[in-house]
Enzyme design. Structure first.
Site: not given
Ligand code: UT7
Length: 333
Positions: A117, A287, A257
């Site tokens: 990225c 992204n 980004h």
């Molecule tokens: O460009 C390359 C670099 N990449 C990035 O910069 C990405 C950086 N990371 C992020 O943007 C975020 O971490 C994500 C968008 C990938 C995830 O968001 P988050 O707020 O960190 O969510 P999380 O992984 O902590 O998950 C929170 C909850 C979980 O459920 P529980 O365990 O709290 O019950 C996940 O299972 O959200 C759940 N979850 C979803 N729910 C509905 C994860 N993905 C989804 C989804 N829909 N698509």
């Protein structure tokens, strides 16, 4: 003799026609439009459909054709083509050469760079070095990805995030106080474990087993990557502003980004920059990895004025990250 600067003299972009909405993603994995919009800021993304049988050089060729039209560029005058991408058409030959061949840039040296990225800001640094050393006068940077080609549509943690798109910019030599002024670019290979594609390289070449295990797709530990992205991009921006004695009021635009709207908001907050100065288009493209920054410049071109001070910043796999400070080279046409 005056210092030679590399200035962007044109920007173009291309995204595929097919729009994949959050609703469509919610029909594939267990997610909702509300979750994707509130947690990431994406409404829709563009997808290069498999049946088109083409890769990232198709997007780059379309962007390059627009750039040639807009700048009246004779493609034979381009001396170097640098393509930042993680999803080249093939492992080899490079996609820069494939795009150059399709767009008539027959006098240019061509190579791809792999900085995920952060690819666009890395490529700008290389292009700027080529020009400021005095040997090259016209350099093209292509930057984009077909991230959907390495997206795992069984994984709700990652599949809503990514889209396809590519930008193209022309850089030319100038003695004016314009163009790329400074950059801070870094990498830390220890970030490998949080963000990578497991197979398809020389460690795990493609095999039946790697395909069965779905290892040719992007894998990340999102929460960890999120934290690094916020701190590394904010630190790089703050450092480059201090180094160049820039206050937040001196900056017209920050071009971050586009991985997550919450990351962009957090970077703006840490920099103390008015959120209105952050270029954001994640809602419509998602992204696109190396594509996000040039696609922002493309979308915002009509608002950019000669001499505007911009900070570009990115974070990606590697880890790679950094910030570039540039002065915009031309008024809206
Ligand atoms: O460009 C390359 C670099 N990449 C990035 O910069 C990405 C950086 N990371 C992020 O943007 C975020 O971490 C994500 C968008 C990938 C995830 O968001 P988050 O707020 O960190 O969510 P999380 O992984 O902590 O998950 C929170 C909850 C979980 O459920 P529980 O365990 O709290 O019950 C996940 O299972 O959200 C759940 N979850 C979803 N729910 C509905 C994860 N993905 C989804 C989804 N829909 N698509």
């Amino acid at each position: 003799m005056n210092k030679i600067n590399a200035v962007i003299t044109g920007v173009a972009g291309y995204v595929p026609n097919y729009i994949m909405t959050n609703q469509e993603i919610a029909e594939i994995v267990d997610t909702t439009d509300e979750w994707i919009l509130s947690r990431v800021g994406i409404k829709e993304r563009r997808v290069l459909k498999k049946e088109e049988g083409v890769g990232v050089s198709y997007l780059a060729t379309k962007a390059m054709q627009e750039l040639i039209r807009k700048t009246n560029l004779d493609p034979m005058d381009v001396e170097a083509v640098i393509f930042a991408t993680t999803t080249p058409d093939y492992v080899f030959p490079n996609s820069a050469a494939l795009t150059a061949e399709k767009t008539g840039m027959k006098n240019a040296l061509c190579f791809d760079i792999s900085a995920a990225c952060s690819g666009f800001i890395y490529a700008l640094e290389i292009a700027s070095g080529f020009i400021s050393c005095g040997k090259y006068k016209k350099v093209v940077v292509l930057s984009g990805d077909v991230l959907t080609s390495i997206t795992n549509y069984k994984d709700r943690n990652t599949c809503p995030l990514f889209g396809d798109g590519c930008g193209a910019v022309l850089l030319e030599a100038t003695h004016d106080d314009l163009g790329i002024i400074d950059s801070i670019l870094k990498a830390d290979g220890a970030g490998f474990k949080y963000l990578h594609q497991k197979a398809g390289g020389s460690v795990h070449p493609a095999s039946l087993e790697t395909v069965e295990r779905n290892e040719h797709t992007l894998w990340q530990e999102g929460k960890v990557v999120f934290k690094y992205a916020v701190s590394k991009m904010s630190d790089a921006c703050t450092e480059i502003m201090e180094k160049n004695k820039l206050s937040k009021d001196d900056i017209q635009w920050v071009v971050p980004h586009q991985a997550n709207l919450r990351i962009i908001d957090a970077v703006a907050h840490r920099m103390g920059i008015d959120p209105k100065k952050m270029m954001v288009n994640i809602e419509k493209y998602g992204n696109t990895s190396a594509g996000t920054i040039p696609l922002c410049l493309w979308d915002w071109e009509s608002k950019l004025k000669k001499g505007d001070k911009l900070i570009l910043t990115a974070f990606g796999a590697g880890f790679t990250w950094g910030a570039v400070y540039l002065k915009w080279g031309y008024d809206p046409k």
